[in-house]
Design a protein around this motif. Structure first.
Motif, mmCIF file in Angstrom:
data_model
loop_
_atom_site.group_PDB
_atom_site.id
_atom_site.type_symbol
_atom_site.label_atom_id
_atom_site.label_comp_id
_atom_site.label_asym_id
_atom_site.label_seq_id
_atom_site.Cartn_x
_atom_site.Cartn_y
_atom_site.Cartn_z
ATOM 1 N N THR A 370 0.826 -1.206 0.000
ATOM 2 C CA THR A 370 0.000 0.000 0.000
ATOM 3 C C THR A 370 0.862 1.258 0.000
ATOM 4 O O THR A 370 0.529 2.251 -0.648
ATOM 5 N N THR A 371 1.983 1.214 0.729
ATOM 6 C CA THR A 371 2.906 2.347 0.713
ATOM 7 C C THR A 371 3.441 2.587 -0.694
ATOM 8 O O THR A 371 3.513 3.732 -1.156
ATOM 9 N N GLY A 372 3.808 1.510 -1.394
ATOM 10 C CA GLY A 372 4.322 1.637 -2.744
ATOM 11 C C GLY A 372 3.295 2.198 -3.713
ATOM 12 O O GLY A 372 3.586 3.113 -4.487
ATOM 13 N N VAL A 373 2.077 1.655 -3.660
ATOM 14 C CA VAL A 373 1.015 2.144 -4.549
ATOM 15 C C VAL A 373 0.636 3.574 -4.196
ATOM 16 O O VAL A 373 0.479 4.432 -5.068
ATOM 17 N N GLY A 374 0.486 3.846 -2.901
ATOM 18 C CA GLY A 374 0.087 5.188 -2.474
ATOM 19 C C GLY A 374 1.101 6.246 -2.862
ATOM 20 O O GLY A 374 0.739 7.331 -3.330
ATOM 21 N N SER A 375 2.389 5.929 -2.709
ATOM 22 C CA SER A 375 3.420 6.912 -3.067
ATOM 23 C C SER A 375 3.436 7.156 -4.573
ATOM 24 O O SER A 375 3.602 8.295 -5.018
ATOM 25 N N ALA A 376 3.247 6.098 -5.359
ATOM 26 C CA ALA A 376 3.232 6.262 -6.819
ATOM 27 C C ALA A 376 2.056 7.121 -7.261
ATOM 28 O O ALA A 376 2.200 8.006 -8.113
ATOM 29 N N ILE A 377 0.878 6.861 -6.677
ATOM 30 C CA ILE A 377 -0.298 7.664 -7.011
ATOM 31 C C ILE A 377 -0.085 9.117 -6.589
ATOM 32 O O ILE A 377 -0.413 10.060 -7.314
ATOM 33 N N GLY A 378 0.494 9.297 -5.393
ATOM 34 C CA GLY A 378 0.720 10.651 -4.898
ATOM 35 C C GLY A 378 1.672 11.439 -5.771
ATOM 36 O O GLY A 378 1.419 12.600 -6.112
ATOM 37 N N ILE A 379 2.782 10.814 -6.152
ATOM 38 C CA ILE A 379 3.741 11.487 -7.034
ATOM 39 C C ILE A 379 3.111 11.774 -8.392
ATOM 40 O O ILE A 379 3.299 12.838 -8.989
ATOM 41 N N ALA A 380 2.341 10.814 -8.894
ATOM 42 C CA ALA A 380 1.707 10.982 -10.212
ATOM 43 C C ALA A 380 0.718 12.134 -10.213
ATOM 44 O O ALA A 380 0.456 12.721 -11.274
#
Length: 437
Positions: A370-380
């Protein structure tokens, strides 16, 4: 057989498909929430006497909130549980929608749109992971594509309701309806969504893992293995340790490029087509074709991943998107052909977004998923916010629609190169007392 292997390799149960359906409903609500401001913008501008600049901030406010929620709220799911954070994010979303309906000024509405976005960001990151974790390997891509298709349906529902309710009940009714739907989803999620077995396994809660397994129809014999070497603290810093560093950087860049291209096409197409000489009505139709194609693209991507590796399908979609983007604007002199290519643009770009949601969770261990997906979405979301603004400046500087679409095509095409080397995460093999585990 471990519970993770059991879910990955056995047939999807009816309850697992129900979880996918619930996730699609939550994503439809996110689609509704994010376009609500767009459909109410004229009425809001009239009531608060807004010019273009403050209205632009209102339209971007939820996207800013999504970035904040994805970066700072979603990582808590790896510490406190996927379900727990989904419920918390839904509550934040409900608060933002309710207070948006009650806002009496531009400042209040701006604030509560950011709050709404924070909730949506948490939901997006957590639910994406839940869909991945409750799907088997064969149908994981299809499950995520069904989940992704919910966004377009929710956005379309918002448009239909806006056309019916705003003339009679005013713009606040759209946010009130969204709040009511979110309250219903909060109750349904609390009752029907089980906690992630990967999260429970990582915490060593064997009894709860077995209870969830029975609930989703996995009654065969299996072991509940400890997370072992996969167990990590859920922080963004962990995404940059060891081999995960290169994966994280690549996924952040790829997600940003795809999101920027997607937002450019969806938000600017109607305006740019009129700049090319088409009528306003034709511009709107062009935008509708992109939205229509988006729903098809999500389902098509998922169908293909039942037979082909998701990373290969994503690479093909990014390269085809680049070609069709250029073809779309080049066909402006032939509206029928252009509208057909518009469906292709929406289909391929939305398929790329679905692909990123499919590939990203698989690239991380369960403890950091979830940290990985959340950070990617946030940066995107940086790309999502900046792309429409940058295009506006470039258009004012004299760039033609053809040049803008060509630039977008290059960005999307580069994604295929960025994703080279991204693979599904596999735990390192270690030896314990002479036994490989």
């Amino acid at each position: 057989m471990d519970i993770r292997h059991l879910i990955d390799t056995t047939r999807m149960s009816t309850y697992q498909w129900f979880i996918i359906g619930l996730a699609s409903f939550l994503n439809a609500l996110d689609g509704y929430d994010l376009v609500a401001m767009a459909f109410t913008s004229s009425a809001v501008s009239e009531e608060f006497a807004l010019t273009g600049a403050p209205l632009g901030w209102l339209l971007s406010a939820a996207l800013i909130g999504i970035g904040l929620g994805s970066l700072f709220l979603a990582p808590l799911a790896d510490r406190y549980g996927r379900k727990t954070l989904i419920l918390a994010a839904l509550a934040i979303d409900l608060l933002g929608l309710t207070m948006s309906a009650l806002a009496d000024s531009f400042t209040e509405l701006l604030l509560w749109r950011v709050v709404t976005g924070i909730g949506v960001g948490g939901i997006l990151a957590c639910v994406t992971v839940v869909v991945s974790e409750f799907s088997n390997l064969r149908f994981r891509g299809l499950a995520i594509s069904i989940y992704s298709a919910g966004y377009g349906l929710g956005a379309s529902l918002c448009g239909v309701l806006a056309a019916q309710f705003i003339p009679v009940y005013g713009w606040r009714s759209i946010f009130a309806i969204g709040a009511a739907l979110t309250a219903a989803s909060l109750a349904l999620t609390a009752f029907a969504l089980p906690e992630s077995v990967d999260y429970l396994r990582g915490r060593g809660e064997h009894a709860k893992v077995r209870a969830v397994a029975r609930r989703i129809g996995k009654t065969g014999e299996f072991e509940v293995r400890e997370a072992g070497v996969d167990k990590q603290s859920a922080s963004i810093a962990e995404l940059f340790r060891g081999p995960l560093r290169a994966t994280t950087i690549k996924l952040w860049i790829a997600f940003s490029l795809i999101t920027a291209g997607f937002q450019f096409a969806n938000q600017w197409t109607p305006k740019l087509l009129t700049e090319y000489g088409l009528s306003a009505q034709q511009g709107i139709i062009g935008g509708i074709m992109l939205s229509f194609g988006g729903t098809i693209g999500s389902l098509l991507f998922g169908s293909l991943t039942t037979r082909i590796d998701a990373r290969r399908v994503l690479t093909a979609f990014t390269l085809l998107s680049a070609v069709v983007l250029v073809g779309f604007v080049s066909a402006a002199a032939w509206p029928t052909l252009m509208f057909a290519l518009g469906v292709g643009v929406g289909m391929l770009l939305n398929g790329c977004v679905t692909g990123m949601y499919t590939v990203t969770p698989q690239a991380y261990p369960a403890a950091l998923r979830t940290t990985g997906v959340g950070s990617a979405i946030g940066i995107a979301r940086g790309g999502a916010v900046l792309a429409p603004i940058v295009v506006g400046y470039l258009l004012d500087a004299g760039w033609s629609p053809t040049a803008l679409y060509s630039a977008a095509a290059v960005l999307v095409g580069v994604t295929a190169l960025v994703l080279v080397g991204v693979r599904e995460y596999t735990a390192p093999v270690v030896e314990r007392e002479g036994v490989r585990v």
